[in-house]
Scaffold this active site. Structure first.
Site, PDB file in Angstrom:
ATOM      1  CG  ASN A   9      28.738 -48.309  12.615  1.00 57.28           C
ATOM      2  OD1 ASN A   9      29.964 -48.219  12.703  1.00 57.28           O
ATOM      3  ND2 ASN A   9      28.007 -48.982  13.494  1.00 57.28           N
ATOM      4  CE  LYS A  11      27.913 -52.688  12.357  1.00 57.04           C
ATOM      5  NZ  LYS A  11      26.991 -53.609  12.959  1.00 57.04           N
ATOM      6  CG  HIS A  95      26.158 -49.383  17.452  1.00 62.51           C
ATOM      7  ND1 HIS A  95      26.211 -50.754  17.576  1.00 62.51           N
ATOM      8  CD2 HIS A  95      25.752 -49.131  16.187  1.00 62.51           C
ATOM      9  CE1 HIS A  95      25.861 -51.301  16.417  1.00 62.51           C
ATOM     10  NE2 HIS A  95      25.576 -50.334  15.564  1.00 62.51           N
ATOM     11  CD  GLU A  97      27.757 -53.952  16.459  1.00 68.82           C
ATOM     12  OE1 GLU A  97      28.733 -53.229  16.180  1.00 68.82           O
ATOM     13  OE2 GLU A  97      26.978 -54.401  15.597  1.00 68.82           O
ATOM     14  CD  GLU A 167      21.617 -48.700  14.525  1.00 68.61           C
ATOM     15  OE1 GLU A 167      21.820 -48.683  13.307  1.00 68.61           O
ATOM     16  OE2 GLU A 167      22.489 -49.012  15.346  1.00 68.61           O
ATOM     17  N   GLY A 233      25.050 -50.165   8.455  1.00 69.72           N
ATOM     18  CA  GLY A 233      26.292 -50.871   8.769  1.00 69.72           C
ATOM     19  C   GLY A 233      26.858 -51.557   7.538  1.00 69.72           C
ATOM     20  N   GLY A 234      26.539 -52.830   7.387  1.00 69.20           N
ATOM     21  CA  GLY A 234      27.107 -53.661   6.311  1.00 69.20           C
ATOM     22  C   GLY A 234      27.051 -53.020   4.935  1.00 69.20           C
TER      23      GLY A 234
HETATM   24  C1  PEP Z   1      24.675 -50.747  12.478  1.00 70.21           C
HETATM   25  O1  PEP Z   1      25.782 -51.218  12.643  1.00 70.21           O
HETATM   26  O2  PEP Z   1      24.351 -49.716  13.080  1.00 70.21           O
HETATM   27  C2  PEP Z   1      23.766 -51.405  11.545  1.00 70.21           C
HETATM   28  C3  PEP Z   1      22.557 -50.944  11.407  1.00 70.21           C
HETATM   29  O3  PEP Z   1      24.269 -52.486  10.872  1.00 70.21           O
HETATM   30  P1  PEP Z   1      23.562 -53.216   9.610  1.00 70.21           P
HETATM   31  O4  PEP Z   1      23.127 -52.165   8.647  1.00 70.21           O
HETATM   32  O5  PEP Z   1      24.639 -54.097   9.051  1.00 70.21           O
HETATM   33  O6  PEP Z   1      22.397 -53.992  10.146  1.00 70.21           O
END
Ligand code: PEP
Length: 250
Positions: A9, A11, A95, A97, A167, A233-234
């Site tokens: 992801n 973002k 998600h 967010e 998550e 994500g990151g």
């Molecule tokens: C995400 O955005 O779904 C996520 C899990 O981010 P991160 O891996 O950065 O925690």
């Protein structure tokens, strides 16, 4: 045997050039095993260009969100059929967010889940508790509420073509990962809930863990029996990290 999956992801990060470079670096990376599927979910505006780069590769395209409606006067929104048109096969739905920053409640998430499927796409349904909810012993109730909202609206058979991502909100982008046993406990709960509706669908559905997954912790998480991969994500913004996570799941 369930095919494992790593979904990245991105973002709202990067720009056109960095997105293209990232895809090229991932495509040049090591071969993935046949038992693992790798998906990238770039921002909407880069999807069409990235779809062209992915042609003929085994890397799959996904979107980060979708409109709950199929078409019409919904300024600024993007429909499932548009996403399908440009080459997406998956959509992240619900998600945390979207839930916390854009006011998406369980009912809206369920509508987006169904809109995704109407367009022939597979939803990656995200569920997860906040830190307060975990500390108050509400994790199980929150996960069941989020999951049942979709099960009740869409029906158990819709989960034949769906992925669920656990998550924990406190682990997203924080560097704090759930321990493999904390994650497994919730994954087992999700699978049991789906199995209660249909044992075959529950056994077959892929459950991803998301929340600060990195190359260094991926293998420990992915070895748990009900964790079939990760939503990342990151770490999906760096080709070598993403590829190493894909290797850990394979
Ligand atoms: C995400 O955005 O779904 C996520 C899990 O981010 P991160 O891996 O950065 O925690």
């Amino acid at each position: 045997m369930r095919k494992s999956m790593v979904a990245g992801n991105w973002k709202m990060h990067g720009a056109h050039e960095s997105a293209v470079q990232l895809v090229k670096a991932i495509l040049q990376g090591s071969e993935r095993s046949d038992n693992a599927e790798a998906v990238i979910c770039p921002p909407f505006v880069y999807l069409a260009d990235i779809a062209r780069l992915l042609k003929g590769s085994d890397l799959v395209l996904g979107a980060q969100d979708v409109c709950a409606e199929d078409n019409g006067a919904f300024t600024g929104e993007v429909s499932g059929s548009m996403l399908f048109d440009v080459g997406c096969r998956y959509v992240i739905v619900g998600h945390s967010e979207r839930r916390s920053l854009f006011g998406e409640n369980d009912a809206m998430v369920a509508r987006k889940f169904m809109a995704t499927q109407r367009a022939g796409l597979v939803p990656i349904l995200c569920v997860g508790e906040t830190l307060d909810q975990r500390q108050n012993g509400e994790t199980q109730a929150v996960i069941m509420r989020q999951l049942k909202a979709v099960l009740d609206a869409a029906g158990i058979h819709s989960f034949e073509q769906a992925i669920v991502a656990y998550e924990p909100v406190w682990a997203i982008g924080t560097g704090k990962t759930a321990t493999p046993s904390q994650a497994q406990e919730v994954h087992a709960l999700i699978r049991a809930c789906i199995c209660a509706g249909d044992a075959r669908i529950g056994a077959a559905i892929r459950l991803l863990y998301g929340g600060s997954v990195k190359a260094s912790n991926a293998a420990d998480l992915f070895q748990m029996p009900d964790i079939d991969g990760g939503l990342v994500g990151g770490a999906s913004l760096e080709a070598h990290e993403f590829l190493a996570i894909c290797e850990a799941v394979g």
